[in-house]
Design an enzyme around this catalytic site. Sequence first.
Site, PDB file in Angstrom:
ATOM      1  N   ASP A  48       0.734  -1.276  -0.087  1.00 10.10           N
ATOM      2  CA  ASP A  48      -0.192   0.079   0.040  1.00 10.10           C
ATOM      3  C   ASP A  48       1.006   1.325   0.079  1.00 10.10           C
ATOM      4  O   ASP A  48       0.471   2.474  -0.264  1.00 10.10           O
ATOM      5  CB  ASP A  48      -1.170  -0.017   1.279  1.00 10.10           C
ATOM      6  CG  ASP A  48      -0.344  -0.060   2.583  1.00 10.10           C
ATOM      7  OD1 ASP A  48       1.069   0.148   2.495  1.00 10.10           O
ATOM      8  OD2 ASP A  48      -0.908   0.064   3.776  1.00 10.10           O
ATOM      9  N   HIS A  49       2.143   1.197   0.335  1.00 10.00           N
ATOM     10  CA  HIS A  49       2.779   2.401   0.456  1.00 10.00           C
ATOM     11  C   HIS A  49       3.676   2.837  -0.567  1.00 10.00           C
ATOM     12  O   HIS A  49       3.909   4.022  -0.723  1.00 10.00           O
ATOM     13  CB  HIS A  49       3.963   2.228   1.565  1.00 10.00           C
ATOM     14  CG  HIS A  49       3.363   2.597   2.942  1.00 10.00           C
ATOM     15  ND1 HIS A  49       2.556   2.073   3.449  1.00 10.00           N
ATOM     16  CD2 HIS A  49       3.896   3.390   3.952  1.00 10.00           C
ATOM     17  CE1 HIS A  49       2.175   2.421   4.872  1.00 10.00           C
ATOM     18  NE2 HIS A  49       3.201   3.201   5.032  1.00 10.00           N
TER      19      HIS A  49
ATOM     20  N   ASP B 240       3.586  -0.702  11.238  1.00  9.82           N
ATOM     21  CA  ASP B 240       3.158   0.570  10.825  1.00  9.82           C
ATOM     22  C   ASP B 240       2.410   1.036  12.291  1.00  9.82           C
ATOM     23  O   ASP B 240       1.732   0.500  12.957  1.00  9.82           O
ATOM     24  CB  ASP B 240       2.021   0.395   9.782  1.00  9.82           C
ATOM     25  CG  ASP B 240       1.779   1.767   9.145  1.00  9.82           C
ATOM     26  OD1 ASP B 240       2.205   2.141   8.423  1.00  9.82           O
ATOM     27  OD2 ASP B 240       0.835   2.542   9.699  1.00  9.82           O
TER      28      ASP B 240
ATOM     29  N   ARG C  47      -1.928  12.591  10.175  1.00  8.29           N
ATOM     30  CA  ARG C  47      -0.659  13.152  10.571  1.00  8.29           C
ATOM     31  C   ARG C  47      -0.518  14.409   9.550  1.00  8.29           C
ATOM     32  O   ARG C  47      -0.789  14.250   8.429  1.00  8.29           O
ATOM     33  CB  ARG C  47       0.451  12.019  10.484  1.00  8.29           C
ATOM     34  CG  ARG C  47       1.642  12.388  11.033  1.00  8.29           C
ATOM     35  CD  ARG C  47       2.471  11.065  11.101  1.00  8.29           C
ATOM     36  NE  ARG C  47       1.969  10.204  12.227  1.00  8.29           N
ATOM     37  CZ  ARG C  47       2.321   9.075  12.333  1.00  8.29           C
ATOM     38  NH1 ARG C  47       3.302   8.386  11.454  1.00  8.29           N
ATOM     39  NH2 ARG C  47       2.086   8.054  13.223  1.00  8.29           N
TER      40      ARG C  47
ATOM     41  N   SER D 199       5.828   7.551  12.758  1.00 10.18           N
ATOM     42  CA  SER D 199       5.805   6.513  12.167  1.00 10.18           C
ATOM     43  C   SER D 199       6.662   5.427  12.941  1.00 10.18           C
ATOM     44  O   SER D 199       7.540   5.634  13.779  1.00 10.18           O
ATOM     45  CB  SER D 199       6.626   6.695  10.763  1.00 10.18           C
ATOM     46  OG  SER D 199       6.859   5.251  10.460  1.00 10.18           O
TER      47      SER D 199
ATOM     48  N   ARG E  21       8.515   3.264  11.309  1.00  8.11           N
ATOM     49  CA  ARG E  21       9.917   3.043  10.518  1.00  8.11           C
ATOM     50  C   ARG E  21      11.168   2.627  11.306  1.00  8.11           C
ATOM     51  O   ARG E  21      11.705   3.652  11.971  1.00  8.11           O
ATOM     52  CB  ARG E  21       9.970   3.931   9.392  1.00  8.11           C
ATOM     53  CG  ARG E  21      10.475   5.242   9.631  1.00  8.11           C
ATOM     54  CD  ARG E  21      10.051   6.317   8.446  1.00  8.11           C
ATOM     55  NE  ARG E  21       8.761   6.604   8.307  1.00  8.11           N
ATOM     56  CZ  ARG E  21       8.439   7.744   7.985  1.00  8.11           C
ATOM     57  NH1 ARG E  21       9.238   8.588   7.597  1.00  8.11           N
ATOM     58  NH2 ARG E  21       7.315   7.979   7.764  1.00  8.11           N
TER      59      ARG E  21
END
Length: 803
Positions: free
Chosen positions: A139-140, A204, A487, A682, A684
Amino acid sequence: MLARNSVSLISSVEKFACATQTISPIRRLCLTRTVYASTKPKEVSLSRFEPNKYVNYEKQAQTLEIVKKRLNQPLTLSEKILYSHADDPKTQQFERGKSYLRLRPDRVAMQDATAQMAVLQFISSGLPNVLCPTTIHCDHLIEAQLGGDQDLKRAKDQNKEVYNFLATASAKYDIGFWKPGSGIIHQIILENYAYPGLLLIGTDSHTPNGGGLGGLCIGVGGADAVDVMANMPWELKCPKVIGVRLTGQLSGWTSAKDVILKLAGILTVKGGTGAIIEYFGPGVKSISCTGMGTICNMGAEIGATTSVFPYNERMAEYLTATKREDIANFANEYRDILLTADEGAKYDRVIDINLSELEPHVNGPFTPDLAHPIDKLGKEAEKNKWPTDIRVGLIGSCTNSSYEDMARSANIAQQAINKGIKAKSLFTVTPGSEQVRATIERDGIAEKLRQIGGVVLANACGPCIGQWDRKDIKKGEKNTIISSYNRNFTGRNDANPQTHAFVTSPDLVTAMILSGDLRFNPLTDSLTAADGSKFKLEPPTGDNLPSKGFDPGEDTYQEPPKDGTSLKVDVDPKSARLQLLEPFKPWDGKDYIDFPVLIKIKGKCTTDHISAAGPWLKYRGHLDNISNNMFIAAVNEENNEANNIKNRLTNEWGKVPDVARSYKSKDTPWVVIGDENYGEGSSREHAALEPRHLGGRAIIVKSFARIHETNLKKQGMLALTFDNPADYDKIKPDDKVSILGLNKLTPGQPVECRIKHSNGKTETIKLLHTLNEPQIEWFKAGSALNAMRTYFASKKNADKTSA
């Protein structure tokens, strides 16, 4: 075997193994999920894709009963779900805010940007397949440019290498794979995998979306995911529990989104750190299941570990609508035991929100906790000289892309169509999943949004994460956008630091683009119809579930084969997108002496500042290439500029990654100094991997965001906080920093930091850490993955010897 000063690290690795499993002796590791005896357990499948894996409420109830007898007190819902997943309920400690829990999550979910690094780490473990139900969701990597079909086709071409890697690795390692175009990870989880009482970890930060279905869904870094995929217990500091009591009911222009926008204003971006937000009270029943998901999703913006609602009829309706009525029926049996809080359960804090009095909110710009009731936004905009001309309105994203969200926006669109007007701003629509897209197309909802100027984008994250090829402004141009996203950090959506981004409900976005003015209040202000007459919009309405049922749309799921062991997962050494990982070096047993400060960061430093997204997403599987974005958005205190720091070895100014590489080439490790809530945003883990890769050894800040602090620990970095936050001011950008007494690193004990100023003077301060014993072993081994890898290697050798 890893070694340090000729001393074997195997004892340290055994400590790590001991702390992350309960099987004895140490060198045995059970590579199958624990099976608990029961009198013919009920067989309700986890999902339609996993017919032979079952929801195990019986086991959870047995585990919880052990814990409740020990604690002898009523428990919150959050505690029930967490403690019922305890790895060792008989002996481990359960103390909010203090003890570390060892847990057995039910499943793992990863999106394609973070999955690349997680899969690369899992490959390094040497295991033949995952040992916990796992899915990957594409999806990213889909950039919004022209529209859904065209953008999806381009993404498949541009990301072919990465998609092939993930698809092949999924097949080999027994991972479910959702292809590009299937939808946003959190919507797919809600539609297919989330259920009441679930404990899920996802790579995520908005994984908590699943709390809308009564599960604890927690965002983590890839290394945490690897632990669970390898059947190691997952570690989490026992969260505090903040209760939010909802009374009254939603009506009119007020939506579920306004609950979390209001709460963000109360708690701020760090007020939920170290806590689960648990909603309860009579107002809950007026919120749809997907509305509850919206609220839980954006809990990430207040730093919460996760958020959750108690199991109720709205969840049962959604489970039935998504063909999981058997789970709803099963959950009904365990509602009081597992899926609601005990009467008299104590919360660390209780916040009251009356839904009947709650006003629609718009939050921003530049931070999601700057909350404005709609009737005060206009004056605030004028006072602060924010641009009031709305250039773009955007609805969708993982936070607000449900059928209900789209139906309510379409109701507003229909009112505009009836009056012959269209949006005065550009308007984009992002469906949350292929199922939502197909259903809103069938029911005419998408067409209504198009008729007022909407462009329907691909079922993906798109502009919400900076995947937006924006053409209507120039970079640096001051402008305003308004979205239903979660965000809105500086440059988050379009990489333009002058874009003033506001977040609100899809209802208000759709209404406000009809006026094109940030000062427009649909509750009180009028619009001008095509015939010149004035009219006011009626409060939006819309079904929360489609009356004709969901249209599944195109099948985008790849089921793993029964045996994928013969498949090969190749990574081209010349690839710019993918790179096999090299283990980080273990600690050499020495103190850190006179390390330069790479950068002293001024103000907010989110994971977007540390490792930008947008165009950099394409390098998420290549650690060396993506490290070229390290700290490029962080502001240097020395000159108030981003991506311009002084190289203390050459006295020349340069870009942050270039200076870091220069230090690394000269074997000069470095530290970073930061402010409050460092690493918010995030999940990440690249924001931890990149500093480690380029020679960083410690991050010293006033406070950390939860996920990022854990990610640093996992990569062998020291995550340290000032004992006295004012000591931040003592360290200057040209100082040298020593961290002393590392051979005595102990849980709960501070470490000594010696600051050497450029004038030769020194001073000493105390630094704090939250490392426990196994995390100290990660540091010594060089990373958690090193410790795991060495453990599995030693186990394999031990098995051969015993055979």
